[in-house]
Design a protein around this motif. Sequence first.
Motif, PDB file in Angstrom:
ATOM      1  N   THR A 172       2.544  -2.732   4.667  1.00 60.95           N
ATOM      2  CA  THR A 172       2.446  -1.306   5.013  1.00 60.95           C
ATOM      3  C   THR A 172       3.818  -0.663   5.234  1.00 60.95           C
ATOM      4  O   THR A 172       3.907   0.396   5.832  1.00 60.95           O
ATOM      5  CB  THR A 172       1.584  -1.128   6.278  1.00 60.95           C
ATOM      6  OG1 THR A 172       2.185  -1.851   7.364  1.00 60.95           O
ATOM      7  CG2 THR A 172       0.171  -1.632   6.053  1.00 60.95           C
ATOM      8  N   LEU A 198      -2.003   4.059   7.296  1.00 68.34           N
ATOM      9  CA  LEU A 198      -3.004   3.117   6.820  1.00 68.34           C
ATOM     10  C   LEU A 198      -4.371   3.789   6.955  1.00 68.34           C
ATOM     11  O   LEU A 198      -4.780   4.173   8.053  1.00 68.34           O
ATOM     12  CB  LEU A 198      -2.965   1.831   7.648  1.00 68.34           C
ATOM     13  CG  LEU A 198      -4.013   0.771   7.273  1.00 68.34           C
ATOM     14  CD1 LEU A 198      -3.737   0.217   5.880  1.00 68.34           C
ATOM     15  CD2 LEU A 198      -4.017  -0.353   8.296  1.00 68.34           C
ATOM     16  N   ILE A 254      -7.234   2.716   4.760  1.00 67.14           N
ATOM     17  CA  ILE A 254      -8.305   1.861   4.264  1.00 67.14           C
ATOM     18  C   ILE A 254      -9.055   1.176   5.402  1.00 67.14           C
ATOM     19  O   ILE A 254     -10.123   0.600   5.207  1.00 67.14           O
ATOM     20  CB  ILE A 254      -7.740   0.828   3.262  1.00 67.14           C
ATOM     21  CG1 ILE A 254      -8.849   0.308   2.359  1.00 67.14           C
ATOM     22  CG2 ILE A 254      -7.018  -0.293   3.989  1.00 67.14           C
ATOM     23  CD1 ILE A 254      -8.332  -0.540   1.227  1.00 67.14           C
ATOM     24  N   LEU A 293       0.816  -1.201   0.000  1.00 66.77           N
ATOM     25  CA  LEU A 293       0.000   0.000   0.000  1.00 66.77           C
ATOM     26  C   LEU A 293       0.853   1.257   0.000  1.00 66.77           C
ATOM     27  O   LEU A 293       1.893   1.322   0.637  1.00 66.77           O
ATOM     28  CB  LEU A 293      -0.931   0.012   1.215  1.00 66.77           C
ATOM     29  CG  LEU A 293      -1.986  -1.105   1.286  1.00 66.77           C
ATOM     30  CD1 LEU A 293      -2.840  -0.939   2.529  1.00 66.77           C
ATOM     31  CD2 LEU A 293      -2.854  -1.119   0.026  1.00 66.77           C
ATOM     32  N   GLN A 320      -5.532   0.002  -4.864  1.00 64.84           N
ATOM     33  CA  GLN A 320      -4.547  -1.070  -4.707  1.00 64.84           C
ATOM     34  C   GLN A 320      -5.159  -2.306  -4.057  1.00 64.84           C
ATOM     35  O   GLN A 320      -4.928  -3.433  -4.507  1.00 64.84           O
ATOM     36  CB  GLN A 320      -3.368  -0.541  -3.881  1.00 64.84           C
ATOM     37  CG  GLN A 320      -2.596   0.562  -4.572  1.00 64.84           C
ATOM     38  CD  GLN A 320      -1.936   1.539  -3.622  1.00 64.84           C
ATOM     39  OE1 GLN A 320      -1.664   1.215  -2.454  1.00 64.84           O
ATOM     40  NE2 GLN A 320      -1.681   2.755  -4.081  1.00 64.84           N
ATOM     41  N   GLN A 377      -5.084   3.760  -1.801  1.00 65.40           N
ATOM     42  CA  GLN A 377      -5.112   2.471  -1.113  1.00 65.40           C
ATOM     43  C   GLN A 377      -6.338   1.647  -1.531  1.00 65.40           C
ATOM     44  O   GLN A 377      -6.258   0.414  -1.635  1.00 65.40           O
ATOM     45  CB  GLN A 377      -5.092   2.678   0.396  1.00 65.40           C
ATOM     46  CG  GLN A 377      -3.787   3.254   0.915  1.00 65.40           C
ATOM     47  CD  GLN A 377      -3.798   3.540   2.409  1.00 65.40           C
ATOM     48  OE1 GLN A 377      -4.483   2.869   3.172  1.00 65.40           O
ATOM     49  NE2 GLN A 377      -3.056   4.552   2.834  1.00 65.40           N
ATOM     50  N   ILE A 421      -1.513  -7.475   3.079  1.00 67.62           N
ATOM     51  CA  ILE A 421      -1.047  -6.136   2.758  1.00 67.62           C
ATOM     52  C   ILE A 421       0.299  -5.870   3.414  1.00 67.62           C
ATOM     53  O   ILE A 421       0.594  -6.367   4.491  1.00 67.62           O
ATOM     54  CB  ILE A 421      -2.061  -5.057   3.176  1.00 67.62           C
ATOM     55  CG1 ILE A 421      -2.327  -5.110   4.679  1.00 67.62           C
ATOM     56  CG2 ILE A 421      -3.349  -5.185   2.388  1.00 67.62           C
ATOM     57  CD1 ILE A 421      -3.199  -3.967   5.171  1.00 67.62           C
TER      58      ILE A 421
END
Length: 262
Positions: free
Chosen positions: A35, A53, A55, A6, A16, A13, A33
């Motif tokens: 990060t 982050l 999302i 991401l 993706q 995000q 994911i």
Amino acid sequence: MILVRLMGGLGNQMFQFALGYNLARKNNTELKIDTSLLADKSQPHEVVTHRDLEIDIFDIPLSFATQKEVEYFNGKSYSSIPGKIGNKVAWQFRKKNLIIENGRNFHPEILTLPDNKCLVGSWQSEKYFKDIENEIRKLYSFTKPLTGKPLAISSEIKNSESVCIHVRRGDYVTSPIYSKSLGTTEPGYYMQALELLKSKRKVNNLFVFSDDIEWCKANLIFSIPTQYMDYEATGKKYAIDMQLMSLCKHFIIPNSTFGWWA
């Protein structure tokens, strides 16, 4: 496993993750994911915009990759000569599993990739998940009810011919790189867009959303009743903004993935 690295803000995000979700679904495998790029704050703000982050504003079960899984696709840092040589040899066999986006066009071959891939890029095309559009819409639904002022605003939006006007500024203005490569949409754009919309629909209520709402109040004055969504309505990570934006009936958006998703 499909691993998605991401990067960028919420809208990026979402693109993706949507591709990763679709590819993992096609391969009947797990989606994880990475990060690490979000966690890396070493570059100065003038070079990149630091993001977290975001999302996680949605009720999505996220599975985070372990350090070992991240290193599998990217290699591990070694200080010793034997370690560096061994890593270089291993990388020759694994590099085909690291898929780095080449340009911003849609690449249909990405959707035919097999399992065990790491995706790195923006992937800003709905064609990467158009075949499961309804699933993605459900994935990115808001489950927490609005309360207080945002709830009252949502009622006004739903009960009028509402227009979402989204203004993206922030690092599009402050960053020398982004201001040159992306740039902001000027007031004239919004005025012309509204006139075009008025020629096609009878709109009666404007809602302006922005990361620079004071600029909007000073520079975007419309003849139609307008409400400027101040920070009381934005919520953590602009989650409430996106939720309210998504309720509008019509949209005037800039070159922003956040506005596109709303």
